[in-house]
Design a protein around this motif. Structure first.
Motif, PDB file in Angstrom:
ATOM      1  N   LEU A  11     -21.963 -20.275 -34.830  1.00 32.00           N
ATOM      2  CA  LEU A  11     -22.691 -19.220 -34.112  1.00 32.00           C
ATOM      3  C   LEU A  11     -22.421 -17.849 -34.733  1.00 32.00           C
ATOM      4  N   ALA A  12     -21.186 -17.610 -35.145  1.00 30.20           N
ATOM      5  CA  ALA A  12     -20.839 -16.339 -35.792  1.00 30.20           C
ATOM      6  C   ALA A  12     -21.581 -16.195 -37.121  1.00 30.20           C
ATOM      7  N   ARG A  13     -21.690 -17.295 -37.890  1.00 23.96           N
ATOM      8  CA  ARG A  13     -22.447 -17.263 -39.154  1.00 23.96           C
ATOM      9  C   ARG A  13     -23.912 -16.944 -38.899  1.00 23.96           C
ATOM     10  N   ILE A  14     -24.474 -17.545 -37.858  1.00 22.59           N
ATOM     11  CA  ILE A  14     -25.881 -17.309 -37.532  1.00 22.59           C
ATOM     12  C   ILE A  14     -26.083 -15.858 -37.090  1.00 22.59           C
ATOM     13  N   GLU A  15     -25.165 -15.324 -36.304  1.00 24.11           N
ATOM     14  CA  GLU A  15     -25.263 -13.921 -35.882  1.00 24.11           C
ATOM     15  C   GLU A  15     -25.178 -12.991 -37.091  1.00 24.11           C
ATOM     16  N   ASP A  16     -24.247 -13.262 -37.996  1.00 25.62           N
ATOM     17  CA  ASP A  16     -24.118 -12.464 -39.214  1.00 25.62           C
ATOM     18  C   ASP A  16     -25.403 -12.547 -40.041  1.00 25.62           C
ATOM     19  N   PHE A  17     -25.961 -13.744 -40.146  1.00 21.91           N
ATOM     20  CA  PHE A  17     -27.213 -13.926 -40.881  1.00 21.91           C
ATOM     21  C   PHE A  17     -28.335 -13.120 -40.241  1.00 21.91           C
ATOM     22  N   GLN A  23     -31.749  -6.407 -41.972  1.00 20.94           N
ATOM     23  CA  GLN A  23     -31.526  -5.318 -42.916  1.00 20.94           C
ATOM     24  C   GLN A  23     -32.169  -5.576 -44.271  1.00 20.94           C
ATOM     25  N   THR A  24     -32.201  -6.827 -44.689  1.00 17.51           N
ATOM     26  CA  THR A  24     -32.634  -7.180 -46.035  1.00 17.51           C
ATOM     27  C   THR A  24     -34.118  -7.518 -46.129  1.00 17.51           C
ATOM     28  N   ALA A  25     -34.663  -8.088 -45.072  1.00 11.46           N
ATOM     29  CA  ALA A  25     -36.060  -8.537 -45.097  1.00 11.46           C
ATOM     30  C   ALA A  25     -36.781  -8.039 -43.843  1.00 11.46           C
ATOM     31  N   PRO A  26     -37.174  -6.777 -43.836  1.00  5.74           N
ATOM     32  CA  PRO A  26     -37.868  -6.241 -42.658  1.00  5.74           C
ATOM     33  C   PRO A  26     -39.060  -7.112 -42.265  1.00  5.74           C
ATOM     34  N   GLY A  27     -39.215  -7.295 -40.974  1.00  6.78           N
ATOM     35  CA  GLY A  27     -40.294  -8.131 -40.455  1.00  6.78           C
ATOM     36  C   GLY A  27     -39.813  -9.528 -40.102  1.00  6.78           C
ATOM     37  N   PRO A  62     -28.558 -20.787 -41.481  1.00 10.99           N
ATOM     38  CA  PRO A  62     -29.148 -19.722 -42.298  1.00 10.99           C
ATOM     39  C   PRO A  62     -29.825 -20.267 -43.553  1.00 10.99           C
ATOM     40  N   GLU A  63     -29.199 -21.264 -44.193  1.00 13.93           N
ATOM     41  CA  GLU A  63     -29.780 -21.833 -45.409  1.00 13.93           C
ATOM     42  C   GLU A  63     -31.112 -22.523 -45.114  1.00 13.93           C
ATOM     43  N   ASP A  64     -31.200 -23.177 -43.980  1.00 13.06           N
ATOM     44  CA  ASP A  64     -32.445 -23.817 -43.559  1.00 13.06           C
ATOM     45  C   ASP A  64     -33.539 -22.768 -43.372  1.00 13.06           C
ATOM     46  N   ALA A  65     -33.198 -21.667 -42.720  1.00  8.36           N
ATOM     47  CA  ALA A  65     -34.176 -20.591 -42.498  1.00  8.36           C
ATOM     48  C   ALA A  65     -34.653 -20.011 -43.826  1.00  8.36           C
ATOM     49  N   LEU A  66     -33.719 -19.764 -44.730  1.00  9.88           N
ATOM     50  CA  LEU A  66     -34.097 -19.203 -46.029  1.00  9.88           C
ATOM     51  C   LEU A  66     -34.972 -20.164 -46.824  1.00  9.88           C
ATOM     52  N   ALA A  67     -34.679 -21.437 -46.759  1.00  8.88           N
ATOM     53  CA  ALA A  67     -35.510 -22.423 -47.462  1.00  8.88           C
ATOM     54  C   ALA A  67     -36.927 -22.421 -46.902  1.00  8.88           C
ATOM     55  N   LEU A  74     -34.411 -13.820 -51.860  1.00 10.74           N
ATOM     56  CA  LEU A  74     -33.588 -13.677 -50.652  1.00 10.74           C
ATOM     57  C   LEU A  74     -32.522 -14.756 -50.584  1.00 10.74           C
ATOM     58  N   PHE A  75     -32.902 -15.974 -50.939  1.00 10.81           N
ATOM     59  CA  PHE A  75     -31.945 -17.083 -50.904  1.00 10.81           C
ATOM     60  C   PHE A  75     -30.782 -16.781 -51.852  1.00 10.81           C
ATOM     61  N   ALA A  76     -31.102 -16.308 -53.061  1.00 15.28           N
ATOM     62  CA  ALA A  76     -30.061 -15.986 -54.042  1.00 15.28           C
ATOM     63  C   ALA A  76     -29.173 -14.849 -53.535  1.00 15.28           C
ATOM     64  N   LEU A  77     -29.769 -13.823 -52.949  1.00 14.29           N
ATOM     65  CA  LEU A  77     -28.985 -12.711 -52.399  1.00 14.29           C
ATOM     66  C   LEU A  77     -28.031 -13.187 -51.313  1.00 14.29           C
ATOM     67  N   TYR A  78     -28.533 -14.047 -50.439  1.00  9.71           N
ATOM     68  CA  TYR A  78     -27.690 -14.555 -49.352  1.00  9.71           C
ATOM     69  C   TYR A  78     -26.542 -15.405 -49.901  1.00  9.71           C
ATOM     70  N   LEU A  79     -26.841 -16.268 -50.852  1.00  8.53           N
ATOM     71  CA  LEU A  79     -25.800 -17.115 -51.426  1.00  8.53           C
ATOM     72  C   LEU A  79     -24.754 -16.285 -52.163  1.00  8.53           C
ATOM     73  N   GLN A  80     -25.193 -15.243 -52.885  1.00  7.05           N
ATOM     74  CA  GLN A  80     -24.236 -14.360 -53.559  1.00  7.05           C
ATOM     75  C   GLN A  80     -23.334 -13.689 -52.536  1.00  7.05           C
ATOM     76  N   ARG A  81     -23.928 -13.230 -51.446  1.00  2.20           N
ATOM     77  CA  ARG A  81     -23.162 -12.570 -50.396  1.00  2.20           C
ATOM     78  C   ARG A  81     -22.195 -13.550 -49.740  1.00  2.20           C
ATOM     79  N   ALA A  82     -22.683 -14.736 -49.406  1.00  3.72           N
ATOM     80  CA  ALA A  82     -21.838 -15.735 -48.758  1.00  3.72           C
ATOM     81  C   ALA A  82     -20.704 -16.162 -49.687  1.00  3.72           C
ATOM     82  N   TYR A  83     -20.997 -16.354 -50.968  1.00  3.10           N
ATOM     83  CA  TYR A  83     -19.961 -16.740 -51.916  1.00  3.10           C
ATOM     84  C   TYR A  83     -18.940 -15.614 -52.069  1.00  3.10           C
ATOM     85  N   GLY A  84     -19.417 -14.387 -52.126  1.00  3.51           N
ATOM     86  CA  GLY A  84     -18.513 -13.241 -52.235  1.00  3.51           C
ATOM     87  C   GLY A  84     -17.588 -13.146 -51.040  1.00  3.51           C
TER      88      GLY A  84
END
Length: 101
Positions: A11-17, A23-27, A62-67, A74-84
């Motif tokens: 749930l915390a991961r989903i809230e963070d996502f 912030q990253t993808a308006p709309g 989050p990965e399901d939503a991005l797919a 966006l998927f690459a940005l999220y994965l870079q952020r998550a890996y970081g």
């Protein structure tokens, strides 16, 4: 107890996502996640992926939503952020271990 911790972490991961997505993808937004429990006690978390306030897909991570958004950038940005974040967390754990020894 472990399952409650795991559900809380998911749930915390989903809230963070959700915050990152706004912030990253308006709309694009997601609905509040819903937790359903099976008869065996397994927790299933789902949320709706929304575009301009209209639900377009049901997701479970989050990965399901991005797919389902089909936006490789966006998927690459999220994965870079998550890996970081994972690397920073691991470094923090290693530092704490080194200080303790």
């Amino acid at each position: 107890m472990r399952q409650d911790d795991e559900t809380s972490e998911r749930l915390a991961r989903i809230e963070d996502f959700s915050i990152w997505l706004r912030q990253t993808a308006p709309g694009w937004t997601i609905s509040l996640p819903e937790v359903q429990h099976s008869a065996a006690g397994t927790a299933y978390i789902t949320f709706s992926l929304c575009r301009e306030g209209l639900a377009v897909s049901l997701c479970d991570s989050p990965e399901d939503a991005l797919a389902k958004m089909r936006d490789d950038r966006l998927f690459a940005l999220y994965l870079q952020r998550a890996y970081g974040m994972l690397v920073l967390e691991k470094k923090g754990l290693n530092s704490a271990f080194n200080e303790a020894t």
